[in-house]
Design an enzyme around this catalytic site. Structure first.
Site, PDB file in Angstrom:
ATOM      1  N   HIS A  77      -2.026   9.271  -2.484  1.00 19.95           N
ATOM      2  CA  HIS A  77      -3.378   9.161  -1.918  1.00 19.95           C
ATOM      3  C   HIS A  77      -4.091  10.510  -1.999  1.00 19.95           C
ATOM      4  O   HIS A  77      -5.263  10.592  -2.375  1.00 19.95           O
ATOM      5  CB  HIS A  77      -3.327   8.760  -0.433  1.00 19.95           C
ATOM      6  CG  HIS A  77      -2.773   7.415  -0.145  1.00 19.95           C
ATOM      7  ND1 HIS A  77      -1.807   7.214   0.812  1.00 19.95           N
ATOM      8  CD2 HIS A  77      -3.061   6.196  -0.652  1.00 19.95           C
ATOM      9  CE1 HIS A  77      -1.521   5.932   0.874  1.00 19.95           C
ATOM     10  NE2 HIS A  77      -2.263   5.289  -0.006  1.00 19.95           N
ATOM     11  N   LYS A 104      -1.655  -6.760  11.262  1.00 20.76           N
ATOM     12  CA  LYS A 104      -0.662  -5.909  10.610  1.00 20.76           C
ATOM     13  C   LYS A 104       0.023  -5.010  11.635  1.00 20.76           C
ATOM     14  O   LYS A 104      -0.605  -4.502  12.552  1.00 20.76           O
ATOM     15  CB  LYS A 104      -1.371  -5.061   9.548  1.00 20.76           C
ATOM     16  CG  LYS A 104      -0.450  -4.478   8.510  1.00 20.76           C
ATOM     17  CD  LYS A 104      -1.263  -3.886   7.361  1.00 20.76           C
ATOM     18  CE  LYS A 104      -0.348  -3.198   6.376  1.00 20.76           C
ATOM     19  NZ  LYS A 104      -1.065  -2.531   5.312  1.00 20.76           N
ATOM     20  N   ARG A 119      -1.030   2.697  -9.566  1.00 20.71           N
ATOM     21  CA  ARG A 119       0.287   3.250  -9.872  1.00 20.71           C
ATOM     22  C   ARG A 119       0.959   2.534 -11.025  1.00 20.71           C
ATOM     23  O   ARG A 119       1.744   3.126 -11.758  1.00 20.71           O
ATOM     24  CB  ARG A 119       1.206   3.136  -8.646  1.00 20.71           C
ATOM     25  CG  ARG A 119       0.800   3.979  -7.479  1.00 20.71           C
ATOM     26  CD  ARG A 119       1.670   3.677  -6.301  1.00 20.71           C
ATOM     27  NE  ARG A 119       1.545   2.244  -6.013  1.00 20.71           N
ATOM     28  CZ  ARG A 119       1.911   1.659  -4.899  1.00 20.71           C
ATOM     29  NH1 ARG A 119       2.473   2.355  -3.954  1.00 20.71           N
ATOM     30  NH2 ARG A 119       1.750   0.374  -4.719  1.00 20.71           N
ATOM     31  N   SER A 162       3.225   3.997   0.579  1.00 19.31           N
ATOM     32  CA  SER A 162       3.392   4.154   2.028  1.00 19.31           C
ATOM     33  C   SER A 162       4.609   3.385   2.526  1.00 19.31           C
ATOM     34  O   SER A 162       5.310   3.845   3.422  1.00 19.31           O
ATOM     35  CB  SER A 162       2.130   3.687   2.762  1.00 19.31           C
ATOM     36  OG  SER A 162       1.060   4.549   2.502  1.00 19.31           O
TER      37      SER A 162
END
Length: 153
Positions: free
Chosen positions: A18, A42, A91, A128
């Protein structure tokens, strides 16, 4: 006209990947707004306040970076902030397919363009969720995140 980009995400926590995308985005835009999304469904490892502080501390000396929190659609946030771009990092091919669908939807619903930056090869493996797994298992997470990320024990 000022070029503003919103870089949305949960940043639970911010990773070196990030960080790299934000740093590179600074050279493309007049302002990069790191927008930490709030999703009540979440379960996060870090509180919203911690996630925001991690990003703010990582970019404390960079006036072109602003950190905010938000709920709802990213395109609604962009309209509110008068931002014409959404910044996203890619990615791998799976990221591209997922992000492409969102970008097409956002463009269909608005005139906001999504700008994709490929992650640097040295950070392309970091996510993450991997960082959270390393933390949960007592590993050295510090090589995967900016110095601003500190896990309270």
């Amino acid at each position: 006209m000022k070029r503003k980009a919103v870089f949305p995400g949960s940043f639970d926590p911010i990773t070196n990947g990030h960080y790299d995308i934000i740093k590179r985005g600074i050279s493309l835009f007049d302002e990069v707004i790191v927008a930490i999304g709030i999703n009540s469904d979440k379960k996060y490892m870090f509180s919203l306040e911690d996630r925001k502080k991690f990003v703010e501390d990582a970019f404390k000396d960079e006036p072109k970076v602003t950190v905010i929190t938000y709920e709802g659609l990213t395109i609604d946030l962009c309209r509110k902030l008068d931002a014409d771009f959404i910044l996203r990092g890619l990615r791998n091919p799976a990221d591209f397919e997922f992000e492409k669908a969102i970008a097409h939807t956002n463009r269909r619903l608005s005139k906001i363009e999504t700008v994709f930056l490929l992650t640097a090869s040295k950070t392309s493996y970091i996510s993450s969720s991997i960082v959270r797994d390393v933390i949960r298992n007592g590993g050295d997470y510090t090589v995967l995140v900016p110095d601003s990320v500190v896990v309270k024990k």
